[in-house]
Design a protein around this motif. Structure first.
Motif, short mmCIF file in Angstrom:
data_model
loop_
_atom_site.label_atom_id
_atom_site.label_comp_id
_atom_site.label_asym_id
_atom_site.label_seq_id
_atom_site.Cartn_x
_atom_site.Cartn_y
_atom_site.Cartn_z
N ASP A 8 0.87 -1.18 0.00
CA ASP A 8 0.00 0.00 0.00
C ASP A 8 0.90 1.23 0.00
OD1 ASP A 8 -1.83 2.20 1.04
OD2 ASP A 8 -3.23 0.52 1.00
N ASP A 9 0.52 2.26 -0.75
CA ASP A 9 1.36 3.45 -0.78
C ASP A 9 1.26 4.27 0.51
OD1 ASP A 9 -1.29 4.08 -1.58
OD2 ASP A 9 -0.63 6.00 -2.37
N ALA A 33 5.66 -3.21 0.83
CA ALA A 33 6.04 -2.48 -0.37
C ALA A 33 5.06 -1.33 -0.54
CB ALA A 33 6.02 -3.40 -1.60
N TYR A 34 5.52 -0.28 -1.21
CA TYR A 34 4.73 0.94 -1.30
C TYR A 34 4.38 1.33 -2.73
CZ TYR A 34 6.82 0.76 3.29
OH TYR A 34 7.25 0.31 4.52
N ASP A 35 4.73 0.51 -3.70
CA ASP A 35 4.25 0.65 -5.07
C ASP A 35 4.32 -0.70 -5.74
OD1 ASP A 35 6.68 0.37 -6.94
OD2 ASP A 35 7.39 1.87 -5.54
N GLY A 36 3.68 -0.82 -6.91
CA GLY A 36 3.55 -2.11 -7.56
C GLY A 36 4.85 -2.71 -8.01
N ALA A 37 5.78 -1.89 -8.50
CA ALA A 37 7.05 -2.42 -8.98
C ALA A 37 7.83 -3.04 -7.82
CB ALA A 37 7.88 -1.30 -9.62
N GLU A 38 7.85 -2.35 -6.69
CA GLU A 38 8.53 -2.88 -5.52
C GLU A 38 7.85 -4.15 -5.03
OE1 GLU A 38 9.92 -1.41 -1.03
OE2 GLU A 38 8.49 -0.22 -2.21
N VAL A 55 -5.13 -1.29 -4.77
CA VAL A 55 -5.43 -0.98 -6.17
C VAL A 55 -4.75 0.31 -6.60
CG1 VAL A 55 -7.26 -0.36 -7.79
CG2 VAL A 55 -7.61 -2.25 -6.20
N ARG A 56 -4.90 1.37 -5.80
CA ARG A 56 -4.39 2.68 -6.18
C ARG A 56 -3.00 2.91 -5.58
NH1 ARG A 56 -9.54 6.75 -5.32
NH2 ARG A 56 -10.47 6.48 -7.39
N MET A 57 -2.01 3.00 -6.47
CA MET A 57 -0.64 3.28 -6.03
C MET A 57 0.10 4.03 -7.13
SD MET A 57 0.64 -0.17 -4.07
CE MET A 57 0.31 -1.19 -5.52
N PRO A 58 1.11 4.80 -6.78
CA PRO A 58 1.90 5.50 -7.80
C PRO A 58 2.86 4.56 -8.51
CG PRO A 58 2.82 5.89 -5.63
CD PRO A 58 1.55 5.11 -5.41
N VAL A 59 3.48 5.07 -9.55
CA VAL A 59 4.49 4.37 -10.34
C VAL A 59 3.86 3.18 -11.08
CG1 VAL A 59 6.78 3.31 -10.40
CG2 VAL A 59 6.25 5.07 -8.68
N ASP A 61 0.54 0.69 -10.54
CA ASP A 61 -0.62 0.48 -9.67
C ASP A 61 -0.84 -1.00 -9.39
OD1 ASP A 61 -1.99 -0.67 -11.82
OD2 ASP A 61 -3.11 1.13 -12.29
N GLY A 62 -1.80 -1.27 -8.52
CA GLY A 62 -2.03 -2.64 -8.10
C GLY A 62 -2.46 -3.57 -9.21
N LEU A 63 -3.23 -3.05 -10.16
CA LEU A 63 -3.69 -3.89 -11.25
C LEU A 63 -2.53 -4.31 -12.15
CD1 LEU A 63 -6.89 -1.85 -12.06
CD2 LEU A 63 -6.83 -4.16 -11.09
N ALA A 64 -1.67 -3.38 -12.48
CA ALA A 64 -0.49 -3.72 -13.28
C ALA A 64 0.42 -4.68 -12.52
CB ALA A 64 0.27 -2.45 -13.67
N ALA A 65 0.55 -4.45 -11.22
CA ALA A 65 1.38 -5.35 -10.41
C ALA A 65 0.80 -6.75 -10.39
CB ALA A 65 1.50 -4.80 -8.99
N ALA A 66 -0.52 -6.86 -10.27
CA ALA A 66 -1.16 -8.18 -10.27
C ALA A 66 -0.90 -8.92 -11.57
CB ALA A 66 -2.67 -8.03 -10.03
N GLU A 67 -0.93 -8.20 -12.68
CA GLU A 67 -0.65 -8.81 -13.98
C GLU A 67 0.80 -9.30 -14.05
OE1 GLU A 67 -1.74 -5.53 -16.42
OE2 GLU A 67 -3.87 -6.07 -16.49
N ARG A 68 1.71 -8.53 -13.49
CA ARG A 68 3.13 -8.95 -13.48
C ARG A 68 3.32 -10.15 -12.57
NH1 ARG A 68 6.63 -3.26 -13.21
NH2 ARG A 68 5.56 -2.19 -14.93
N LEU A 69 2.68 -10.13 -11.42
CA LEU A 69 2.80 -11.26 -10.49
C LEU A 69 2.26 -12.54 -11.11
CD1 LEU A 69 1.68 -9.46 -7.22
CD2 LEU A 69 3.94 -10.43 -7.63
N ALA A 70 1.19 -12.43 -11.89
CA ALA A 70 0.59 -13.61 -12.50
C ALA A 70 1.52 -14.28 -13.50
CB ALA A 70 -0.73 -13.24 -13.19
N ARG A 71 2.47 -13.51 -14.03
CA ARG A 71 3.39 -14.06 -15.03
C ARG A 71 4.63 -14.70 -14.42
NH1 ARG A 71 1.78 -9.21 -17.84
NH2 ARG A 71 3.69 -8.11 -17.16
N LEU A 72 4.75 -14.64 -13.10
CA LEU A 72 5.90 -15.25 -12.44
C LEU A 72 5.83 -16.78 -12.55
CD1 LEU A 72 6.10 -13.14 -9.16
CD2 LEU A 72 7.55 -12.93 -11.19
N PRO A 73 6.95 -17.47 -12.54
CA PRO A 73 6.94 -18.94 -12.61
C PRO A 73 6.15 -19.58 -11.47
CG PRO A 73 9.14 -18.09 -13.01
CD PRO A 73 8.32 -16.92 -12.56
#
Length: 223
Positions: A8-9, A33-38, A55-59, A61-73
């Motif tokens: 959460d930011d 962590a305080y943003d999705g990339a972190e 959901v709402r974070m700078p740099v 956001d949570g939705l983009a982070a969720a998509e990146r997390l889903a692609r992890l092995p």
């Protein structure tokens, strides 16, 4: 121990969640962590089981982070922290394999329970939240209804009963009580239903059930 990352930011929110979850004997908050990339970086580095993701974070956001997390092995279970003011993004989160949505003002016991259920492979939606999602966000076009009805045709009558339980937001134990079956038996049915429907989690299956208009249990008692 269930390894959890809170994201959460607002640092006070993270501190509150850490304090709350740390009171549970089986949950270990291994990072904040305080943003999705972190969040993605820490999820990998700390090998977390569950991510509570705003959901709402700078740099990023949570939705983009969720998509990146889903692609992890080996992706962790993701629960979105939300106030439901971003209705148009719910389907995007589900497609990113988020297992549910948790209101930030939920009761402390519900937050702890949510982490445990997510770690165990369950959905993170209370029945009332499930109904809201299905009512407000599910596709209603004719093509989607046809696709969903075709998908559920491959299920046995008992699997359809279990799918209806998922649509109603029930836990495995609650579905078992409804169908007079053991919880372990229901767990097996849920696994088969998800596989047959090509769903990553219970919430996606519930959305298919809604699109297919499954509203009554089957009178047939088969396997």
């Amino acid at each position: 121990m269930i390894r959890v990352l809170v994201v959460d930011d607002e640092r006070m929110v993270c501190a509150h969640l850490r304090a709350l979850l740390s009171t549970a004997g089986d949950i270990d908050v291994v990072g904040e962590a305080y943003d999705g990339a972190e969040a993605v970086e820490q999820a990998v580095a700390r090998r977390v089981d569950v991510v509570l993701l705003d959901v709402r974070m700078p740099v990023v956001d949570g939705l983009a982070a969720a998509e990146r997390l889903a692609r992890l092995p080996h992706p962790p279970k993701v629960v979105m922290l939300t106030t439901f003011d971003l209705e148009e993004y719910v389907h995007r989160a589900l497609k990113a394999h988020a297992v549910g949505f948790l209101l930030k003002d939920a009761d402390p016991e519900d937050i702890v329970s949510a982490v445990r259920v997510a770690a165990g492979g369950g959905a993170m939606l209370a029945p009332s939240v499930t109904r809201r999602l299905l009512t407000e966000f599910t596709r209603t076009d004719a093509a989607a209804r046809h696709e969903a009805r075709r998908a559920v045709q491959g299920l046995t009558a008992r699997e359809r009963d279990v799918l209806i339980g998922l649509k109603d937001g029930l836990s495995n134990a609650e579905i078992g009580a409804r169908l007079f079956l053991e919880e372990t038996t229901i767990k097996g049915y849920v696994s088969r239903v998800l596989t047959k429907l090509g769903c990553a989690n219970r919430t996606q299956a519930a959305l298919i059930a809604h699109d297919a208009a499954l509203t009554t249990r089957s009178p047939v008692n088969d396997n």
